[in-house]
Design a protein around this motif. Structure first.
Motif, mmCIF file in Angstrom:
data_model
loop_
_atom_site.group_PDB
_atom_site.id
_atom_site.type_symbol
_atom_site.label_atom_id
_atom_site.label_comp_id
_atom_site.label_asym_id
_atom_site.label_seq_id
_atom_site.Cartn_x
_atom_site.Cartn_y
_atom_site.Cartn_z
ATOM 1 N N TRP A 28 52.048 1.064 16.926
ATOM 2 C CA TRP A 28 53.490 0.898 16.686
ATOM 3 C C TRP A 28 54.296 1.751 17.661
ATOM 4 O O TRP A 28 55.363 1.318 18.141
ATOM 5 C CB TRP A 28 53.820 1.282 15.244
ATOM 6 C CG TRP A 28 55.286 1.254 14.940
ATOM 7 C CD1 TRP A 28 56.045 0.167 14.624
ATOM 8 C CD2 TRP A 28 56.169 2.383 14.930
ATOM 9 N NE1 TRP A 28 57.341 0.544 14.419
ATOM 10 C CE2 TRP A 28 57.455 1.901 14.592
ATOM 11 C CE3 TRP A 28 56.005 3.742 15.164
ATOM 12 C CZ2 TRP A 28 58.567 2.730 14.503
ATOM 13 C CZ3 TRP A 28 57.105 4.584 15.070
ATOM 14 C CH2 TRP A 28 58.360 4.072 14.748
ATOM 15 N N LEU A 29 53.816 2.943 17.960
ATOM 16 C CA LEU A 29 54.512 3.795 18.936
ATOM 17 C C LEU A 29 54.581 3.113 20.299
ATOM 18 O O LEU A 29 55.608 3.188 20.993
ATOM 19 C CB LEU A 29 53.805 5.146 19.058
ATOM 20 C CG LEU A 29 53.902 6.099 17.867
ATOM 21 C CD1 LEU A 29 53.094 7.370 18.141
ATOM 22 C CD2 LEU A 29 55.372 6.460 17.592
ATOM 23 N N GLU A 30 53.477 2.462 20.681
ATOM 24 C CA GLU A 30 53.472 1.760 21.972
ATOM 25 C C GLU A 30 54.510 0.640 21.997
ATOM 26 O O GLU A 30 55.244 0.470 22.976
ATOM 27 C CB GLU A 30 52.080 1.182 22.236
ATOM 28 C CG GLU A 30 51.037 2.186 22.629
ATOM 29 C CD GLU A 30 49.778 1.528 23.134
ATOM 30 O OE1 GLU A 30 49.575 1.464 24.366
ATOM 31 O OE2 GLU A 30 48.989 1.053 22.282
ATOM 32 N N ILE A 31 54.564 -0.135 20.902
ATOM 33 C CA ILE A 31 55.496 -1.263 20.839
ATOM 34 C C ILE A 31 56.939 -0.780 20.719
ATOM 35 O O ILE A 31 57.847 -1.289 21.396
ATOM 36 C CB ILE A 31 55.135 -2.185 19.655
ATOM 37 C CG1 ILE A 31 53.700 -2.692 19.789
ATOM 38 C CG2 ILE A 31 56.110 -3.342 19.565
ATOM 39 C CD1 ILE A 31 53.427 -3.469 21.041
ATOM 40 N N ARG A 32 57.150 0.220 19.881
ATOM 41 C CA ARG A 32 58.516 0.655 19.583
ATOM 42 C C ARG A 32 59.160 1.379 20.749
ATOM 43 O O ARG A 32 60.341 1.163 21.067
ATOM 44 C CB ARG A 32 58.488 1.574 18.337
ATOM 45 C CG ARG A 32 59.841 2.150 17.948
ATOM 46 C CD ARG A 32 60.795 1.042 17.501
ATOM 47 N NE ARG A 32 62.066 1.580 17.053
ATOM 48 C CZ ARG A 32 63.074 1.920 17.853
ATOM 49 N NH1 ARG A 32 62.926 1.769 19.176
ATOM 50 N NH2 ARG A 32 64.214 2.377 17.369
ATOM 51 N N PHE A 33 58.424 2.219 21.425
ATOM 52 C CA PHE A 33 58.997 3.048 22.482
ATOM 53 C C PHE A 33 58.502 2.676 23.872
ATOM 54 O O PHE A 33 58.818 3.353 24.849
ATOM 55 C CB PHE A 33 58.693 4.529 22.214
ATOM 56 C CG PHE A 33 59.273 5.029 20.916
ATOM 57 C CD1 PHE A 33 60.625 5.336 20.820
ATOM 58 C CD2 PHE A 33 58.473 5.171 19.797
ATOM 59 C CE1 PHE A 33 61.168 5.806 19.630
ATOM 60 C CE2 PHE A 33 59.002 5.634 18.601
ATOM 61 C CZ PHE A 33 60.355 5.945 18.509
ATOM 62 N N GLY A 34 57.716 1.623 23.965
ATOM 63 C CA GLY A 34 57.291 1.141 25.276
ATOM 64 C C GLY A 34 56.271 2.022 25.972
ATOM 65 O O GLY A 34 56.192 2.021 27.211
ATOM 66 N N PHE A 35 55.498 2.762 25.191
ATOM 67 C CA PHE A 35 54.453 3.596 25.788
ATOM 68 C C PHE A 35 53.276 2.727 26.230
ATOM 69 O O PHE A 35 53.073 1.622 25.732
ATOM 70 C CB PHE A 35 53.955 4.646 24.792
ATOM 71 C CG PHE A 35 54.995 5.665 24.419
ATOM 72 C CD1 PHE A 35 55.822 6.231 25.364
ATOM 73 C CD2 PHE A 35 55.138 6.065 23.091
ATOM 74 C CE1 PHE A 35 56.772 7.159 25.021
ATOM 75 C CE2 PHE A 35 56.085 7.000 22.732
ATOM 76 C CZ PHE A 35 56.908 7.553 23.708
ATOM 77 N N ASP A 36 52.525 3.253 27.157
ATOM 78 C CA ASP A 36 51.299 2.595 27.605
ATOM 79 C C ASP A 36 50.189 3.635 27.575
ATOM 80 O O ASP A 36 50.063 4.465 28.478
ATOM 81 C CB ASP A 36 51.450 2.020 29.004
ATOM 82 C CG ASP A 36 50.230 1.191 29.418
ATOM 83 O OD1 ASP A 36 49.333 1.004 28.571
ATOM 84 O OD2 ASP A 36 50.177 0.747 30.581
ATOM 85 N N PHE A 37 49.396 3.582 26.513
ATOM 86 C CA PHE A 37 48.344 4.586 26.335
ATOM 87 C C PHE A 37 47.022 4.187 26.969
ATOM 88 O O PHE A 37 46.043 4.930 26.852
ATOM 89 C CB PHE A 37 48.116 4.836 24.840
ATOM 90 C CG PHE A 37 49.283 5.486 24.150
ATOM 91 C CD1 PHE A 37 50.009 6.486 24.775
ATOM 92 C CD2 PHE A 37 49.659 5.093 22.870
ATOM 93 C CE1 PHE A 37 51.080 7.094 24.137
ATOM 94 C CE2 PHE A 37 50.724 5.692 22.225
ATOM 95 C CZ PHE A 37 51.446 6.695 22.858
ATOM 96 N N GLU A 38 46.976 3.036 27.619
ATOM 97 C CA GLU A 38 45.703 2.592 28.191
ATOM 98 C C GLU A 38 45.193 3.554 29.252
ATOM 99 O O GLU A 38 43.983 3.677 29.453
ATOM 100 C CB GLU A 38 45.852 1.191 28.775
ATOM 101 C CG GLU A 38 46.018 0.099 27.713
ATOM 102 C CD GLU A 38 45.898 -1.288 28.304
ATOM 103 O OE1 GLU A 38 45.553 -1.411 29.502
ATOM 104 O OE2 GLU A 38 46.137 -2.263 27.578
ATOM 105 N N ASP A 39 46.112 4.227 29.933
ATOM 106 C CA ASP A 39 45.690 5.194 30.954
ATOM 107 C C ASP A 39 45.014 6.414 30.342
ATOM 108 O O ASP A 39 44.439 7.235 31.067
ATOM 109 C CB ASP A 39 46.894 5.655 31.786
ATOM 110 C CG ASP A 39 47.464 4.522 32.634
ATOM 111 O OD1 ASP A 39 46.732 3.535 32.850
ATOM 112 O OD2 ASP A 39 48.632 4.616 33.066
ATOM 113 N N ASN A 40 45.097 6.547 29.019
ATOM 114 C CA ASN A 40 44.415 7.647 28.328
ATOM 115 C C ASN A 40 43.045 7.243 27.810
ATOM 116 O O ASN A 40 42.412 8.004 27.061
ATOM 117 C CB ASN A 40 45.261 8.140 27.149
ATOM 118 C CG ASN A 40 46.614 8.649 27.577
ATOM 119 O OD1 ASN A 40 47.641 7.990 27.369
ATOM 120 N ND2 ASN A 40 46.640 9.821 28.193
ATOM 121 N N GLY A 41 42.581 6.072 28.205
ATOM 122 C CA GLY A 41 41.246 5.628 27.819
ATOM 123 C C GLY A 41 40.179 6.261 28.688
ATOM 124 O O GLY A 41 40.448 7.129 29.533
#
Length: 266
Positions: A28-41
């Motif tokens: 939800w944080l990614e969708i709501r605020f436009g974050f992209d956490f894939e780089d933290n994989g």
């Protein structure tokens, strides 16, 4: 094994729900605020990619990816915290770290994300540990896991689906198997309650089994052998030819005086 090792506690329901809700919160944080956490994989064989060993199970590419991981996590975490309550947290933590590390070593040069690695850790641990213990309830749990998630084994092989991290799945499967040897459950050894469960049990010495012949038919026990009565010689010292005469005296009432002294009533 004592049955009280299997206790239903709040963690059986609470931990799986909290874990899955946290995954949805991150998405939800990614969708709501436009974050992209894939780089933290996990980015294999890079220093920056080591952070994914910890963060990758909480990152998902889309809602379908998240949904497909949520249901198995709920079921498997609940089973883990019920049947392996004492070791559950350590299995989850070490499972994430070990499977992530192996993925970092053998993975393709791409970001690996998702909780599927942890799912394979749980499937592998629950299945192999149940077989190792040979305890009927845990063996039944292992067979249940095979029925529900046995088809997942195909996704540990390459070229089945290029969009999934088969390396993460294989790492989870290997990690779960490794953890079964580090978390030994000695209390799962069968507790001997009956004489016939002992390895040195001899049916011929069992009073109950003696009531049956070799064909299983009920038979009466042989009558006990009674030794012939042996006459006992009496020592002549205790014998006498004199007659003994007894006098019987009438019972008299006893009166207690003021000084608590008893005297016969005249």
């Amino acid at each position: 094994m004592e049955e009280n090792n299997f206790k239903f506690t709040t963690s059986v329901v609470g931990v799986p729900l909290f874990f899955v809700l946290f995954l949805w919160f991150v998405y939800w944080l990614e969708i709501r605020f436009g974050f992209d956490f894939e780089d933290n994989g996990i980015l294999p064989r890079t220093v920056s990619g080591l952070q994914g060993v910890i963060f990758s199970p909480f990152i998902h590419s889309n809602i379908e990816h998240l949904y497909n991981n949520s249901i198995p996590l709920l079921v498997l975490l609940a089973a883990l915290f019920f049947f392996y309550s004492k070791e559950a947290w350590r299995i989850v933590i070490f499972g994430i770290l070990l499977s992530g590390s192996i993925t970092w070593l053998i993975g393709r040069e791409n970001y690996h994300i998702g909780a599927s690695g942890l799912i394979y850790v749980l499937v592998s641990f629950i299945f192999f540990k149940g077989i190792q213990t040979q305890y009927y309830r845990l063996v039944a749990l292992s067979l249940t896991v095979v029925v529900l998630y046995g088809g997942m084994v195909w996704y540990v092989f390459p070229k089945i689906d290029d969009t999934i991290s088969w390396e993460g799945h294989l790492s989870g499967l290997i990690s779960g198997l490794i953890l079964t040897f580090f978390f030994k459950k000695l209390e799962f050894k069968k507790v001997i309650k009956y004489d016939w469960e002992h390895p040195d049990y001899n049916p011929a010495e069992d009073k109950f089994m003696q009531r049956f012949d070799e064909n299983g038919n009920f038979v009466n026990l042989p009558k006990p052998v009674i030794d012939e009565e042996v006459s006992v010689e009496i020592n002549p010292f205790f014998l006498s030819d004199l007659n003994v005469v007894y006098d019987f005296i009438e019972n008299k009432k006893v009166v207690i005086n003021e000084k608590n002294e008893s005297k016969p009533e005249s």
